[in-house]
Design an enzyme around this catalytic site. Structure first.
Site, mmCIF file in Angstrom:
data_model
loop_
_atom_site.group_PDB
_atom_site.id
_atom_site.type_symbol
_atom_site.label_atom_id
_atom_site.label_comp_id
_atom_site.label_asym_id
_atom_site.label_seq_id
_atom_site.Cartn_x
_atom_site.Cartn_y
_atom_site.Cartn_z
ATOM 1 N N GLU A 106 31.308 -24.780 39.711
ATOM 2 C CA GLU A 106 30.067 -24.097 39.360
ATOM 3 C C GLU A 106 29.514 -24.802 38.133
ATOM 4 O O GLU A 106 30.106 -24.764 37.052
ATOM 5 C CB GLU A 106 30.334 -22.616 39.072
ATOM 6 N N ASP B 273 26.458 -16.654 39.776
ATOM 7 C CA ASP B 273 27.895 -16.592 40.032
ATOM 8 C C ASP B 273 28.196 -15.703 41.237
ATOM 9 O O ASP B 273 29.058 -16.027 42.066
ATOM 10 C CB ASP B 273 28.614 -16.063 38.794
ATOM 11 N N GLU C 242 19.482 -26.965 36.793
ATOM 12 C CA GLU C 242 20.630 -27.865 36.824
ATOM 13 C C GLU C 242 20.431 -28.990 37.830
ATOM 14 O O GLU C 242 20.815 -30.139 37.579
ATOM 15 C CB GLU C 242 21.892 -27.065 37.150
#
Length: 498
Positions: A295, A479, A326
């Site tokens: 992750e 998450d 990201e």
């Protein structure tokens, strides 16, 4: 006679309404129901289901368990306590005033905090930064913890992913990370923490949330999101890495989930290189039959990102999870597709995202000529998700991408199931599957919410997200999405510890 006259009148009016339907078939359902009600007849028939309710129903039909499920999942190595509160109220409590929006790779002062918060709030984008001044951070943290409405939650990507997996009672979950007394109290009973991971003091992260339309001076948030910062030395140095690796032989997991590399951004290049090398060596000790998911989380150090890509970290993991910030930063740091784009404008272009995902798997993923384990990338942004996989290595990805999108809607709204009245579709109604080559045009159909296409040995599964109109909490959504997607995934080569 009066009764007959009333019935005849009603019949004539009903006939008239039928003519209206015949002549104006596009008349909005709400207008027809209003007209029907004004006639004081029987209750109007329900209108057609909304696109949101149709999409949610279609997801429920598509989301099925994989043929082979995980039994033991090991997660590490960042864990903390999240202090969640209103960002605007904290800045006001600190006596700060709106200034100019400006990004800072590392926060050194309250002024840096205010500018970085304003910068990302104006974009409606999530971000995470390291606060270098320990004394100043603890002063801010104390004000935050004592603020009215501040709440304490499980924090850190590893702990949040472990907590999500632990909701499935038939799974055994191992969590390695700096776990203090408050975090240990908050964790699910199904999460096992080895004694070596326990410490006397918790690591605290401050989560400054803002709602869609909320204002801070001249800045107005287009979406609900959050800004995260901390002065976290235990997670920053990945101190739990060695305990994590040494625990795997005894725990013997089917799946390993690693996070926390982004926390190295607050440290010097020498420590970064040293820890990344140790990460790669640790990953090489994990049997080939155990998939490893990384992750990625928020990074601001281009050298660190480049090192993660090129210093053998990517080839050592099987799966990757990341968001739009990201993804673009990764492409910029490693000279990938669309690297000249400074930032996303609104909803990220699906074709551009698809091009970058394809590049990741083609340039850094498994192939006949490259010794790499990377075969899967799970991308998530507010409006849609994409799962990209190298053909032949993963199964049940249609269900996996749908499950990840569904949990984004339920967790943000804090509901057990999708409430169609509280969510909305923000995904593009049509899009191109690629901008760097001749892609195909896709038109979104709520009745068939998962679109699939292939490109040179890589499969893509796309689904829109039902975005919560008034989110209760945005922290940890990424998450939860990655954990849910992994839970419904099946790796063909997974054999576990042998």
């Amino acid at each position: 006679m009066a009764l007959w006259r009333g019935s005849a009148c009603a019949g004539v009016l009903a006939l008239a309404l039928g003519c209206v339907l015949l002549l104006e078939p596009e008349l909005p359902g709400s207008a027809l129901r209003s007209l029907w009600t004004s006639l004081r007849l029987e209750p109007a028939p329900p209108g057609p289901p909304s696109p949101e309710s149709r999409l949610a129903a279609a997801w429920d039909a598509l989301i099925v368990q994989p043929a082979r499920r995980w039994r033991r999942v090991a997660v590490g190595v960042n864990a903390c306590v999240d202090v969640v509160l209103s960002g605007v109220k904290l800045l006001q409590a600190l006596g700060l005033r709106p200034g100019k929006g400006k990004d800072h790779a590392v926060l050194h002062s309250r002024k840096d905090l205010e500018e970085a918060f304003a910068h990302f709030m104006a974009q409606g984008a999530a971000a995470e930064r390291f606060f270098s001044d320990q004394g100043a951070f603890h002063t801010v943290a104390q004000v935050a913890s004592e603020s009215p409405g501040a709440q304490h939650y499980v924090g850190g990507n590893a702990a949040l992913i472990g907590q999500k997996f632990a909701a499935n009672t038939d799974l055994q979950v191992l969590l390695c990370g700096p776990v203090g007394p408050k975090l240990h109290e908050l964790l699910d009973d199904n999460v096992f923490v080895p004694p070596e991971s326990l410490q006397e003091v918790d690591e605290f992260h401050l989560i400054l949330e803002y709602q869609a339309g909320e204002e801070w001076g001249p800045f107005k948030a287009p979406h609900a999101s959050r800004f995260i910062f901390s002065h976290d030395l235990s997670n920053g140095a990945m101190n739990a890495l060695e305990v994590f690796v040494s625990s795997l032989e005894e725990f013997r997991p089917d799946l390993v989930v690693l996070s926390g590399l982004h926390m190295l951004a607050g440290h010097g290049e020498e420590l970064q290189r040293k820890r990344l090398l140790e990460v790669v060596n640790a990953l090489s000790d994990i049997p080939a039959g155990v998939p490893v998911h990384l992750e990625l989380a928020s990074m601001t150090d281009s050298e660190l990102m480049s090192s993660v890509v090129h210093q053998q970290v990517f080839p050592a993991v099987t799966s990757l999870g990341l968001n739009e910030q990201e993804l673009l930063f990764l492409s910029q740091a490693a000279s990938g597709p669309h690297a000249d784009l400074s930032s996303w404008e609104g909803v990220p272009n699906v074709g551009m995202v698809s091009d970058i995902l394809f590049w990741i798997l083609k340039e850094h993923g498994r192939s006949e000529s490259r010794a790499s384990d990377l075969t899967r990338v799970h991308f998530h942004t507010l409006a849609y998700h994409i799962l990209a996989t190298v053909d032949g290595h993963w199964a049940n990805q249609l269900a996996a991408v749908a499950a990840g999108a569904r949990v984004a809607g339920t967790q943000a709204c804090a509901t057990e199931a999708i409430d169609a009245s509280r969510v909305t579709l923000r995904a593009p109604q049509e899009f191109m599957t690629s901008l760097s080559e001749a892609g195909t045009r896709v038109v979104l159909d709520p009745n068939k919410p998962v679109e699939h296409w292939r490109r040179d040995g890589v499969s893509f599964h796309f689904t829109p997200v039902l975005v919560c109109k008034d989110p209760v909490r945005t922290v940890g959504l990424g998450d939860a999405i990655s954990a849910e997607g992994l839970f419904y995934s099946e790796a063909h080569s997974a054999t576990g510890f042998e």
